[in-house]
Write a protein that holds these residues in place. Structure first.
Motif, PDB file in Angstrom:
ATOM      1  N   THR A  79      53.696  48.742  47.107  1.00 36.96           N
ATOM      2  CA  THR A  79      53.328  47.944  46.025  1.00 36.96           C
ATOM      3  C   THR A  79      53.183  46.760  46.267  1.00 36.96           C
ATOM      4  OG1 THR A  79      54.626  49.701  44.507  1.00 36.96           O
ATOM      5  CG2 THR A  79      54.084  47.682  43.552  1.00 36.96           C
ATOM      6  N   GLU A  82      42.843  45.227  40.640  1.00 36.53           N
ATOM      7  CA  GLU A  82      43.939  45.937  40.868  1.00 36.53           C
ATOM      8  C   GLU A  82      44.940  45.330  41.645  1.00 36.53           C
ATOM      9  OE1 GLU A  82      40.845  45.540  43.762  1.00 36.53           O
ATOM     10  OE2 GLU A  82      40.642  46.369  41.715  1.00 36.53           O
ATOM     11  N   ARG A  83      44.889  43.984  42.140  1.00 31.06           N
ATOM     12  CA  ARG A  83      45.964  43.469  43.062  1.00 31.06           C
ATOM     13  C   ARG A  83      46.129  41.945  42.800  1.00 31.06           C
ATOM     14  NH1 ARG A  83      43.988  42.225  48.901  1.00 31.06           N
ATOM     15  NH2 ARG A  83      41.687  41.373  48.564  1.00 31.06           N
ATOM     16  N   ARG A 108      50.142  45.069  43.984  1.00 39.13           N
ATOM     17  CA  ARG A 108      49.187  46.020  43.234  1.00 39.13           C
ATOM     18  C   ARG A 108      49.795  45.777  41.600  1.00 39.13           C
ATOM     19  NH1 ARG A 108      50.808  51.118  45.625  1.00 39.13           N
ATOM     20  NH2 ARG A 108      51.239  51.734  43.394  1.00 39.13           N
TER      21      ARG A 108
END
Length: 161
Positions: free
Chosen positions: A72, A105-106, A123
């Protein structure tokens, strides 16, 4: 059972247990940064925390990297230091960070004014508090970082997830 047979049996059990443990561990493949072999990155690597934002550290196969979760959160030391820019710059844990990407997404940040630079990628789907992650990493690795040679000129609050 004679001693040699007991030793052989113990060795077989230990070997099987070792294989079982190895089979359970996961290694995350990461690309090392260009300057990952910088001695400062070695200092930073040994200071990385075992847990960040509730995520346990996982093994990586690249020098001067750290990862937590599945992963993550990813940290790479030795990335190219960013030049002055008009990107969001924030100070967290006495370390200046440029917010490079705020993709769906990040989130990607890089230390500003330090060489070598650190990159942190978080993330978004994990719904973690980005500030908490960066504060923990900043506090953990700051003793190993090179002194700052530049600072943010305009600081803003860290963008919310």
């Amino acid at each position: 059972m004679p001693l040699p047979r007991r030793l052989a049996a113990s060795a077989a059990v230990a070997s099987a247990l070792g294989l079982a443990l190895v089979g359970c561990s996961t290694t995350v493949h990461l690309e090392p940064a260009e300057d990952a072999n910088d001695p400062i990155c070695a200092e930073v690597s040994v200071l990385l925390p075992e847990n960040v934002a509730g995520f346990d550290r996982v093994w990586t196969d690249a020098q001067a990297t750290g990862a937590w979760g599945d992963p993550t959160i990813v940290l790479r030391c030795g990335v190219e230091p960013p030049a002055p820019s008009d990107l969001v710059c924030t100070t967290i844990g006495n370390v200046d960070w440029l917010v490079l990407d705020q993709e769906e997404e990040r989130q990607r940040l890089v230390t500003y004014g330090r060489e070598p630079a650190l990159e942190v990628i978080i993330r978004r789907e994990a719904e973690v508090d980005f500030r908490t992650v960066v504060e923990k990493l900043s506090a953990s690795v700051q003793p190993g970082l090179a002194p700052a040679t530049a600072q943010c000129t305009e600081r803003v609050d860290f963008p919310q997830s």
